[in-house]
Motif scaffolding. Structure first.
Motif: not given
Length: 275
Positions: A124-132, A148-153, A174-177
């Motif tokens: 999810g929004y944990g991608g913020g600090p990891l991108s930097w 990168l993962g999330a519950d939905t796209a 999680t939902d394959g979107s």
């Protein structure tokens, strides 16, 4: 603790720009003092509301980027998931609005002393600090692979920036979107083996961080994780962010996520009690 021993400052930041991506909102804020000293893994504490509706407790926001040079010099970027009243108010800020910030706060991700293959895992929004963090590691010569993962796209963050710099990016929902179907951690072991990783960095919910720590242990490498906790004051006074951590003698003590963390060795956290 902040990198280099520089303490946090209080800064009135102007919103330079706001961008919505799916269910997430990123704000770029003009905050030159904070930007100068911020490091990946640290956060700011933002005052919520205006003079007539301000909340007592601040909101902790991980810093997704900080620039000290170029066209956007003196800016920091934060990513918001507008789920509750306070975060919805923050996500509604537009260019020219002002925010009262305290930062940079917390302990940043420790960087290797030299080139070191690293797998970065974000949910999810944990991608913020990891991108930097990915940009910082690549600039130091470390090969990087990103999961990168999330519950939905609509809750994914950081895919395009990651693809520009990482050796490989794997996306799961999680939902394959978007990407592969399954939990974020399904791709971690393969990434560790493929890259010959020496360290894993992760940001996201406790369940993801716990599993990343277990997988890193199985591969006999380190895991550094940025925990999500209610860090209201950001300076260790309110004690709202206590979590149980192991100590050298086999016991445990409560640590403050906003001061001793938010970045911790995954193996130190007693995840069952924290969750």
């Amino acid at each position: 603790m902040t990198d280099g021993g520089h303490g946090p400052v209080i800064e009135t930041a102007e919103v330079f720009g706001a961008h919505r991506a799916g269910d997430l909102v990123s704000l770029t804020l003009i905050a030159p003092e904070i930007a100068e000293h911020a490091r990946p893994g640290q956060f700011v504490a933002a005052r919520v509301g205006d003079e007539s509706s301000a909340e007592v407790l601040r909101r902790a926001l991980f810093i997704a980027a900080a620039t000290t040079g170029g066209a956007h010099a003196g800016t920091v970027t934060v990513v918001i998931a507008p789920r509750r009243a306070g975060s919805r108010w923050l996500a509604g800020r537009t260019a020219g609005d002002r925010l009262d910030l305290v930062g940079p706060l917390g302990t940043p991700f420790p960087l290797p002393s030299g080139p070191s293959p690293a797998v970065l895992v974000a949910h999810g929004y944990g991608g913020g600090p990891l991108s930097w963090l990915a940009q910082t590691l690549v600039a130091q010569g470390s090969p990087v692979e990103v999961v990168l993962g999330a519950d939905t796209a609509s809750e994914l963050y950081g895919e395009q920036p990651a693809k520009r710099i990482a050796e490989r990016v794997t996306v799961l929902t999680t939902d394959g979107s978007a990407g592969r179907t399954g939990p974020t951690t399904d791709a971690v072991s393969d990434a560790i083996v493929r890259l010959g990783a020496e360290v894993v960095y992760a940001s996201g919910p406790a369940a993801v961080l716990r599993r990343v720590g277990e997988l890193a242990q199985e591969h006999a490498i380190r895991a550094q994780v940025a925990v999500e906790a209610p860090m209201a004051c950001g300076i260790g006074v309110c004690l709202s962010c206590l979590l149980p951590a192991r100590v050298g003698d086999g016991g445990f003590r409560l640590v403050r996520a906003c001061v001793e963390g938010p970045v911790l060795e995954a193996g130190r956290v007693r995840w069952g009690e924290f969750a």
